[in-house]
Write an enzyme that holds these catalytic residues in place. Structure first.
Site, PDB file in Angstrom:
ATOM      1  N   PHE A 236     -29.146  44.353 -23.707  1.00 49.01           N
ATOM      2  CA  PHE A 236     -31.168  44.467 -24.811  1.00 49.01           C
ATOM      3  C   PHE A 236     -31.341  46.011 -25.505  1.00 49.01           C
ATOM      4  CE2 PHE A 236     -30.243  41.107 -21.394  1.00 49.01           C
ATOM      5  CZ  PHE A 236     -30.038  40.484 -22.102  1.00 49.01           C
ATOM      6  N   ASP A 238     -33.308  48.499 -25.148  1.00 42.29           N
ATOM      7  CA  ASP A 238     -34.891  48.757 -25.774  1.00 42.29           C
ATOM      8  C   ASP A 238     -35.035  50.519 -24.874  1.00 42.29           C
ATOM      9  OD1 ASP A 238     -33.423  48.931 -22.853  1.00 42.29           O
ATOM     10  OD2 ASP A 238     -35.122  48.349 -22.052  1.00 42.29           O
ATOM     11  N   ASP A 312     -26.468  44.978 -18.472  1.00 36.97           N
ATOM     12  CA  ASP A 312     -27.909  45.299 -19.081  1.00 36.97           C
ATOM     13  C   ASP A 312     -28.849  45.615 -17.645  1.00 36.97           C
ATOM     14  OD1 ASP A 312     -31.089  44.058 -19.386  1.00 36.97           O
ATOM     15  OD2 ASP A 312     -30.010  45.543 -21.505  1.00 36.97           O
TER      16      ASP A 312
END
Length: 339
Positions: A236, A238, A312
């Site tokens: 993910f 970010d 992750d």
């Protein structure tokens, strides 16, 4: 208009053309070796989801799925303008910052009897009502309250149009992770995390993927249906995990990018450098996963069940736990609703 490349293919496309962010083979191998040594630990199991978030309702509770929908819909942009001025939320004697302020605020609202996980309520709640739910202990409010209100009410309306709960909505995609992401992105505009890079439309879809991963984590904890095609999901992208990847040597920033970030330059959403940081993070984790699975096959003679989501789930808390050692590596700052 041609559809955007999926996140994995976007990561590869970006890493092959990147000017300021580079995937480092030696670092990728080193991280794979580190994860190989942890392969039997709870940290590399899907069940690690609950440990990573003690504020989430019990997976078996009726509210668990709508809770992750509410939280993931507003899961973006928690970094403070000044490190000394952080939004803080105290719940049951523990003070939280960052993403965990959102989790604490939603769970606090539930305890106060506010029906925050009911789409009938949150699809129509006022800006003032959400401001009360997300209130900070101090003068520093949670950033982007108006945007959070807009995306939450929008998401609630979509759930009401599709059976009235997150489970009824997501069931339209069957048990396929890719179809789930595609459904979320198609039906809920705020989850469309896309950009144009070197003339090509790409997608990173951080929140849509994490929503599917959280759904998978809850279903796994319940012992219910397994989700197929989880390997299609990427990490993910970010601002916290890229910092960990640079620290671990799997990513490298150019000197000019490092200087810009150290000087506090704000990168706009879709800026070439911002897209490169996120895209190369995705591709480096894909390569780490490939190397890790190769080690498991060659050394253990077994098939590898560790996917990018689990990597992750390990790297994000790792970054939080080692934030002092990583302080010399700046995170990139982008104010947007995508992460």
């Amino acid at each position: 208009m041609e559809p955007p490349l999926p996140p994995r293919e976007s990561g590869q496309f970006i890493s092959e053309r990147s000017q300021d962010v580079f995937v480092e083979e030696e670092g990728v191998q080193r991280v794979a070796e580190m994860l190989y040594s942890l392969r039997h630990s709870d940290e590399l199991m899907a069940s690690g989801w609950k440990k990573a978030n003690p504020l989430a309702p019990a997976p078996t509770s009726d509210q668990a799925l709508n809770w992750v929908f509410v939280v993931d819909t507003m899961n973006f942009s928690f970094w403070p303008e000044k490190e000394t001025e952080q939004c803080e939320v105290t719940f049951k004697g523990i003070t939280y910052t960052g993403y965990m302020t959102l989790c604490a605020a939603i769970t606090r609202a539930m305890e106060e009897g506010i029906p925050i996980t009911d789409p009938k309520y949150f699809s129509k709640m006022s800006l003032e009502e959400l401001g009360h739910v997300l209130r900070s202990d101090n003068k520093t409010a949670m950033p982007m309250l108006q945007e959070r209100h807009q995306v939450l009410t929008e998401g609630g309306r979509v759930l009401l149009e599709n059976g009235g709960s997150f489970q009824s909505f997501i069931s339209k995609a069957g048990n396929d992770a890719r179809k789930m992401v595609e459904l979320i992105v198609e039906k809920i505009p705020s989850y469309r995390d896309e950009a144009t890079y070197e003339g090509r439309r790409i997608s990173l879809n951080k929140r849509a993927q994490i929503l599917v991963a959280d759904f998978w984590g809850i279903m796994g904890a319940r012992g219910e249906v397994d989700i197929n095609n989880m390997d299609w999901l990427t990490m993910f992208a970010d601002y916290r995990v890229p910092q960990a990847l640079v620290y671990l040597g799997a990513l490298r920033y150019s000197d000019t990018l490092m200087l810009a970030l150290k000087n506090g330059e704000l990168l706009s959403s879709g800026d070439r450098r911002e897209v490169e940081i996120r895209g190369c993070s995705i591709w480096s984790v894909e390569l780490i996963k490939e190397r890790l699975c190769k080690l498991v096959r060659e050394r253990d003679g077994q098939t590898c069940s560790i996917n990018s989501v689990i990597i992750d789930f390990y790297l994000w808390p790792y970054a939080k736990q080692h934030h002092k050692e990583m302080a010399h590596i700046p995170i990139h700052h982008t104010r947007c609703i995508y992460y």
